[in-house]
Write an enzyme that holds these catalytic residues in place. Structure first.
Site, PDB file in Angstrom:
ATOM      1  N   GLU A  19      46.380  67.243  32.846  1.00 30.29           N
ATOM      2  CA  GLU A  19      47.024  66.018  32.369  1.00 30.29           C
ATOM      3  C   GLU A  19      47.004  64.936  33.436  1.00 30.29           C
ATOM      4  O   GLU A  19      46.683  63.772  33.151  1.00 30.29           O
ATOM      5  CB  GLU A  19      48.468  66.306  31.951  1.00 30.29           C
ATOM      6  CG  GLU A  19      49.199  65.051  31.464  1.00 30.29           C
ATOM      7  CD  GLU A  19      50.550  65.350  30.852  1.00 30.29           C
ATOM      8  OE1 GLU A  19      50.573  65.883  29.719  1.00 30.29           O
ATOM      9  OE2 GLU A  19      51.574  65.059  31.492  1.00 30.29           O
ATOM     10  N   ARG A  55      42.051  28.057  30.703  1.00 31.78           N
ATOM     11  CA  ARG A  55      43.323  27.341  30.821  1.00 31.78           C
ATOM     12  C   ARG A  55      43.265  26.325  31.960  1.00 31.78           C
ATOM     13  O   ARG A  55      42.811  26.625  33.061  1.00 31.78           O
ATOM     14  CB  ARG A  55      44.432  28.359  31.097  1.00 31.78           C
ATOM     15  CG  ARG A  55      45.789  27.770  31.425  1.00 31.78           C
ATOM     16  CD  ARG A  55      46.507  27.273  30.209  1.00 31.78           C
ATOM     17  NE  ARG A  55      47.918  27.018  30.498  1.00 31.78           N
ATOM     18  CZ  ARG A  55      48.709  26.352  29.701  1.00 31.78           C
ATOM     19  NH1 ARG A  55      48.247  25.872  28.548  1.00 31.78           N
ATOM     20  NH2 ARG A  55      49.971  26.151  30.013  1.00 31.78           N
ATOM     21  N   GLN A  93      43.191  29.040  44.317  1.00 33.55           N
ATOM     22  CA  GLN A  93      43.006  30.271  45.090  1.00 33.55           C
ATOM     23  C   GLN A  93      44.124  31.280  44.834  1.00 33.55           C
ATOM     24  O   GLN A  93      43.883  32.489  44.798  1.00 33.55           O
ATOM     25  CB  GLN A  93      42.931  29.951  46.585  1.00 33.55           C
ATOM     26  CG  GLN A  93      42.521  31.137  47.439  1.00 33.55           C
ATOM     27  CD  GLN A  93      42.423  30.765  48.908  1.00 33.55           C
ATOM     28  OE1 GLN A  93      43.434  30.556  49.563  1.00 33.55           O
ATOM     29  NE2 GLN A  93      41.195  30.672  49.417  1.00 33.55           N
TER      30      GLN A  93
END
Length: 380
Positions: A243, A269, A280
């Protein structure tokens, strides 16, 4: 070292991603009471996801750990319901693996075909109110009575429990033996005295229902004992090895999809007349998200490869588990920041990714427990 997928792996990965996009739930579950149903489960089974690492003779895919992880990564990347992916992985890795490797032939024949084809849903039940991280101190007992074991106790946080058909659970059979006195069982859901409550309301992973399971004098035929008496801890650690190595590939897929969305958003955007990507502070955040994802991916692939070689150690698996889960939370938090106000809206699904990521640092062993393991492997 060869880091490239083989052509067979690539083809399987691409086929699976396309099929998941077309056949599995295309919506996010934002309501704590909204979870997958048997129709959803059946569709995942039709794609082979409920039997990836089960033997082909039982209808499974016969895959090793790395190939299983690659399929779960595709699942996480292309299915909007991360809770469903989590539920399938828990069924497969925490339940089917120990039945595959430790059940007797009769029980394997009875359960594995249904677990592979989706007609049998499994739940893993080890956590108790007073035994979470300290799983060696279980309160639930199993007392031998002829050709049965009588189980008494209560389990919590059992994923898939409200819809389960079989429950893989652990109980104390030899109290005087300490952690060596724990045994594992595959318990049919319909036995008298077994009751399940839930689903619990959770912060995230709404698609996967979790519940409490009460065993009140449940008489379990001895054939459902996994391995031998006292092997419970070994069996549990074996299943957790699978798992912890494979399940967290789901989050690699989620982070890949998440990062693609962030990149597309900052390219399109604009603020102050410039693309967000040209700031940056934003581009560096994307870079850090990429670093976390790729570093976590390498550690997880390595843990799975070592598992396939039969040489995986606890340290390698813990490194992968911590790296992926911590990256999932950090990247989800950064994604909300990148998207700004709309990232906080449920309709975008960005905040949902954060809520789904938080429990990854808790289940399958907390981050703190795994850092203890890593330190111990370093001789500390």
């Amino acid at each position: 070292m060869d880091f490239a997928m083989t052509s067979e792996q690539r083809q399987r990965h691409d086929r699976l991603r396309s099929a998941i996009r077309h056949q599995l739930p295309g919506r996010r579950r934002t309501d704590p009471g909204d979870h997958f149903d048997r129709d959803d489960w059946g569709r995942t089974a039709d794609l082979g996801l409920t039997g990836l690492c089960l033997p082909e003779e039982f209808g499974g895919g016969g895959l090793g750990a790395l190939d299983t992880a690659l399929c779960l990564e595709a699942f996480g990347q292309c299915c909007l319901d991360t809770g469903l992916a989590f539920g399938v992985a828990a069924h497969l890795l925490a339940c089917a693996v120990p039945i595959r490797d430790f059940a007797g032939d009769e029980v394997r024949g009875q359960l594995l075909k249904g677990m592979a084809d989706g007609s049998v849903i499994a739940s893993n039940a080890i956590t108790e109110d007073s035994a979470g991280s300290d799983s060696a101190r279980l309160g639930m007992t199993a007392v031998r009575d002829g050709d049965h074991y009588v189980l008494d106790g209560e389990k919590s946080f059992a994923s898939n429990a409200p819809l389960s058909d079989v429950i893989v659970t652990y109980a104390v059979t030899q109290p005087e033996a300490g952690f060596l006195g724990t045994s594992g069982f595959a318990v049919p859901r319909d036995l008298p005295g077994l009751s399940v409550s839930g689903p619990m309301e959770k912060m995230g992973l709404h698609g996967c229902p979790a519940g409490r399971i009460t065993f009140d004098g449940v008489r379990v035929p001895a054939r459902y004992l996994l391995g031998g008496e006292g092997q419970g801890r070994t069996i549990f650690q074996h299943s957790m090895g699978w798992e912890r190595a494979c399940l967290f590939a789901i989050y690699l897929g989620v982070m890949t999809h998440q990062l693609d969305r962030c990149v597309a958003h900052v390219r399109s955007r604009k603020q102050f007349g410039r693309r967000l990507a040209d700031f940056q502070a934003v581009s560096h955040k994307i870079s850090v998200m990429s670093e976390r994802l790729e570093g976590a991916r390498l550690l997880l692939y390595r843990a799975c490869w070592l598992t396939d070689q039969g040489t995986a150690d606890a340290g390698a698996v813990s490194l992968a588990k911590v790296a992926v889960s911590e990256a999932a939370v950090a990247n989800a938090r950064d994604a909300v920041q990148v998207f700004g106000g709309i990232g906080y809206l449920a309709s975008t699904g960005i905040e949902q990714q954060l809520r789904d990521a938080v429990p990854s640092t808790l289940f399958s062993g907390t981050t703190e427990i795994h850092r203890n393991v890593i330190a111990r492997e370093r001789g500390l």
